[in-house]
Scaffold this active site. Structure first.
Site, PDB file in Angstrom:
ATOM      1  N   GLU A   1      19.062   8.200  11.067  1.00 61.51           N
ATOM      2  CA  GLU A   1      18.338   7.002  11.775  1.00 61.51           C
ATOM      3  C   GLU A   1      19.648   6.132  12.016  1.00 61.51           C
ATOM      4  OE1 GLU A   1      15.219   3.586  10.980  1.00 61.51           O
ATOM      5  OE2 GLU A   1      17.032   3.862   9.633  1.00 61.51           O
TER       6      GLU A   1
ATOM      7  N   ASP B   1      13.745  11.809   2.688  1.00 63.14           N
ATOM      8  CA  ASP B   1      14.281  10.561   3.186  1.00 63.14           C
ATOM      9  C   ASP B   1      15.309  10.519   2.486  1.00 63.14           C
ATOM     10  OD1 ASP B   1      14.463   8.102   4.808  1.00 63.14           O
ATOM     11  OD2 ASP B   1      12.371   8.282   5.154  1.00 63.14           O
TER      12      ASP B   1
ATOM     13  N   ASP C   1      18.515   7.483   6.222  1.00 59.27           N
ATOM     14  CA  ASP C   1      17.883   6.227   6.694  1.00 59.27           C
ATOM     15  C   ASP C   1      19.219   5.368   7.079  1.00 59.27           C
ATOM     16  OD1 ASP C   1      15.805   4.147   6.442  1.00 59.27           O
ATOM     17  OD2 ASP C   1      17.064   3.009   5.043  1.00 59.27           O
TER      18      ASP C   1
ATOM     19  N   HIS D   1       6.930   5.084  11.226  1.00 55.15           N
ATOM     20  CA  HIS D   1       6.390   4.032  10.076  1.00 55.15           C
ATOM     21  C   HIS D   1       6.918   2.571  10.519  1.00 55.15           C
ATOM     22  CE1 HIS D   1       9.992   5.032   8.731  1.00 55.15           C
ATOM     23  NE2 HIS D   1      10.161   4.131   7.910  1.00 55.15           N
ATOM     24  N   ASP D   2       7.892   2.562  11.369  1.00 57.59           N
ATOM     25  CA  ASP D   2       8.643   1.061  11.613  1.00 57.59           C
ATOM     26  C   ASP D   2       8.002   0.534  13.015  1.00 57.59           C
ATOM     27  OD1 ASP D   2       9.787   1.220   9.497  1.00 57.59           O
ATOM     28  OD2 ASP D   2      11.814   1.878  10.204  1.00 57.59           O
TER      29      ASP D   2
HETATM   30  O1  TEU Z   1      14.613   1.188   8.962  1.00 56.49           O
HETATM   31  C1  TEU Z   1      15.896   0.680   9.376  1.00 56.49           C
HETATM   32  C2  TEU Z   1      15.654  -0.491  10.619  1.00 56.49           C
HETATM   33  O2  TEU Z   1      16.627  -0.937  11.354  1.00 56.49           O
HETATM   34  C3  TEU Z   1      14.277  -1.017  10.616  1.00 56.49           C
HETATM   35  O3  TEU Z   1      14.170  -1.869   9.552  1.00 56.49           O
HETATM   36  C4  TEU Z   1      14.024  -1.747  11.961  1.00 56.49           C
HETATM   37  O4  TEU Z   1      15.042  -2.818  12.023  1.00 56.49           O
HETATM   38  C5  TEU Z   1      12.715  -2.532  11.589  1.00 56.49           C
HETATM   39  O5  TEU Z   1      11.879  -1.670  11.024  1.00 56.49           O
HETATM   40  C6  TEU Z   1      12.365  -2.991  13.122  1.00 56.49           C
HETATM   41  O6  TEU Z   1      10.863  -3.359  12.687  1.00 56.49           O
HETATM   42  C7  TEU Z   1      14.783   1.825   7.991  1.00 56.49           C
HETATM   43  C8  TEU Z   1      13.612   2.295   7.559  1.00 56.49           C
HETATM   44  O7  TEU Z   1      13.066   3.271   8.488  1.00 56.49           O
HETATM   45  C9  TEU Z   1      12.620   1.015   7.210  1.00 56.49           C
HETATM   46  O8  TEU Z   1      11.251   1.352   6.816  1.00 56.49           O
HETATM   47  C10 TEU Z   1      13.341   0.344   5.969  1.00 56.49           C
HETATM   48  O9  TEU Z   1      12.740  -0.748   5.893  1.00 56.49           O
HETATM   49  C11 TEU Z   1      14.744   0.143   6.556  1.00 56.49           C
HETATM   50  O10 TEU Z   1      15.478   1.161   6.982  1.00 56.49           O
HETATM   51  C12 TEU Z   1      15.654  -0.358   4.965  1.00 56.49           C
HETATM   52  O11 TEU Z   1      15.653   0.959   4.148  1.00 56.49           O
END
Ligand code: TEU
Length: 551
Positions: A256, A99, A202, A329-330
């Site tokens: 992403e 990542d 990311d 994971h989100d």
């Molecule tokens: O996620 C980006 C992102 O847009 C997410 O935060 C999304 O808005 C959120 O998860 C919706 O619930 C990335 C990573 O995957 C995330 O884990 C991080 O928290 C974020 O970036 C910040 O680095």
């Protein structure tokens, strides 16, 4: 070495390291734990792993806040552990993508600490500092961030604020500064030289910001989005990374890309433009919410899923490569989501797997998805660790209207639903650890776990195993055209993939009852190669049935 397109035959397994496997029994997953499970991944059949961040970090956002890009966070292990993991993966024919979190660092990164300690140091310009309005009493503008609230944090004892699109512990880097870009290229080079096979980048579409830093028309969420999503120099920056680093190695990148339109995506992944290999778009995970805001839930409709799949399958065909995923994971778990029902866990999980595995692109599987892990069913915010959920909970508590809108939703859509420890067996703490884990285990681990899945020939695990085996190297899946069929059925998702006169026909039923599909028979000639109900060969699909024919 020149880039090759190995990624087109990759099936990528995402590991969220703190929740995967704990080897030293401190309740927190680690690299040695991952090494101990590589044979399991080999058995599943995946040929690549994406590892969520393992770098040094204060862990405010579970590692997406990096304080040292060249060091492993001590609870995950050491650089020697990492080197061993990488070589053990490569030995098994499993590639590794890491990542890359470079839109922001942690506020504990030495760059940021120096920037704050001495505004005259060169590191001050590594970040985005602006004077506050009204002599520093108000933030520089009205922008609001991804986790709710203002994007600005005041520097104590100064009239300046710094920009953070996520938590205040994640200050945004200033990509306008060439020295910042040089640092990023050095980081990438360091890991590529170690033999890493790529990066998941990311929130990469946030790195370039419009430089006016003016207030925007106030909106409920993400005010200022037009200034920080897909900014003016995004493509230029990515081309620079590609030209100077990525193109020198045989690696892949997946960006992403929150809020990326198809038009923007085409620019990002067109091989001729030399930016990214592929991107994650979120159109399908947004089919059950309004305006991309997961707290504003909307009823899921198959026709909306069909629409976004159509958009991306046709949209990138011939000019770029898709990524395919239903969990990460989100996101909350897919079991019980996307029109499925936990009461039909196995059927639904296999059906969704089939739906996305036969599309064109590179599939990703999130840890636990292959055994049909479910949502956590949190009862209270106190059970949740995720900073995003807590921020939202505070906002909901401070605003009656939002509080009503978001009632119950926070627990239901919390990212921690996907982050509960991996369920390996039915022992205490699910075989993840011998100590109490950092986040509670989902109570159903006694029946839903890897041990059970490996023992059951009809398990979701074995189904994924078949899917992966079938898919890797399959020319129809890789190159075939995409055609929807039988679209007059509201809860049916059926399509053909055609290549050189051969075809695969995929049926996925979202009906919770038996459903006769008129017109299905004509597609049922040829060989039934896969289904989630053994022995059914009629044109009546059972609840959440899926079938794939080859002819
Ligand atoms: O996620 C980006 C992102 O847009 C997410 O935060 C999304 O808005 C959120 O998860 C919706 O619930 C990335 C990573 O995957 C995330 O884990 C991080 O928290 C974020 O970036 C910040 O680095």
């Amino acid at each position: 070495m020149k880039n090759t397109d190995w990624y087109k035959d990759a099936v990528i397994y995402q590991i969220y390291p703190r929740s995967f496997c704990d080897s030293n029994n401190d309740g927190f997953g680690d690299i040695k734990g991952i090494i101990s499970k590589l044979d399991y991944l080999k058995e599943l059949g995946v040929n690549c792993v994406w590892l969520s961040p393992i770098y040094d970090s204060p862990q405010q956002d579970n590692g997406y806040d990096i304080s040292d890009y060249y060091k492993i966070y001590h609870r995950f292990g050491t650089m020697d552990d990492f080197d061993l993991m990488l070589s053990e993966m490569h030995k098994r024919g499993i590639r590794l993508i890491m990542d890359l979190v470079v839109n922001h660092t942690s506020d504990q990164h030495h760059w940021f600490k120096k920037a704050i300690a001495d505004p005259k140091s060169k590191y001050h310009d590594y970040y985005i500092f602006k004077e506050g309005r009204k002599n520093g009493k108000k933030p520089p503008n009205n922008w609001t961030g991804f986790f709710g609230g203002t994007t600005w944090e005041k520097v104590s004892g100064s009239s300046e604020y710094y920009l953070h699109l996520f938590t205040k512990g994640q200050p945004d880097l200033n990509w306008e500064n060439p020295e910042v870009r040089k640092e990023v290229k050095d980081i990438m080079t360091f890991w590529f030289e170690k033999g890493v096979d790529g990066f998941r980048c990311d929130v990469i579409t946030l790195i370039s910001k419009k430089q006016d830093f003016k207030s925007r028309f106030p909106t409920l969420a993400l005010c200022g989005k037009d200034a920080f999503v897909n900014g003016p120099r995004l493509h230029e920056f990515l081309q620079e990374l590609n030209r100077e680093v990525i193109s020198k190695y045989d690696v892949m990148t997946v960006g992403e890309t929150v809020f990326s339109s198809l038009k923007e995506a085409k620019k990002l992944v067109d091989p001729k433009r030399k930016e990214l290999t592929m991107i994650f778009n979120f159109d399908h995970t947004d089919t059950d919410n309004h305006m991309g805001v997961k707290y504003l839930k909307k009823k899921f409709k198959v026709k909306n899923l069909r629409k976004v799949v159509r958009k991306w399958q046709y949209g990138l065909r011939g000019c770029g490569w898709n990524s395919l995923f239903i969990e990460n994971h989100d996101q909350r778990r897919s079991v019980g989501r996307f029109g499925t029902n936990e009461n039909y866990r196995k059927e639904g999980a296999k059906m969704l797997a089939t739906l996305y595995f036969f599309l064109q692109g590179t599939p990703f599987i999130y840890e636990g998805q292959e055994i049909g892990m479910t949502n956590a069913h949190f009862k209270s915010i106190d059970e949740i660790m995720d900073i995003e959920s807590h921020n939202m909970d505070n906002i909901a508590k401070s605003n009656r209207l939002l509080g009503m809108l978001m009632k119950d939703t926070i627990l239901e859509v919390s990212r921690d639903n996907a982050r509960t420890p991996m369920q390996w067996d039915d022992s205490e703490y699910a075989g993840f650890s011998k100590a109490k884990p950092w986040l509670r285990i989902t109570p159903n681990y006694k029946t839903i776990n890897v041990k059970e899945s490996l023992a059951d020939a009809d398990s979701i695990f074995h189904y994924y195993q078949k899917l992966i085996k079938f898919r890797i190297g399959n020319e129809i899946i890789k190159n075939g055209t995409y055609h929807e069929i039988l679209t007059n059925y509201k809860k049916l998702f059926a399509y053909q993939r055609i290549y050189k006169g051969k075809e695969l026909v995929v049926f996925c039923s979202f009906y919770q009852e038996d459903k006769r599909i008129k017109g299905m028979k004509k597609y049922m000639t040829g060989k039934l190669i896969l289904s989630n109900y053994e022995g059914n060969t009629s044109d009546i699909l059972k609840p959440y049935e899926c079938r794939v024919y080859y002819r």
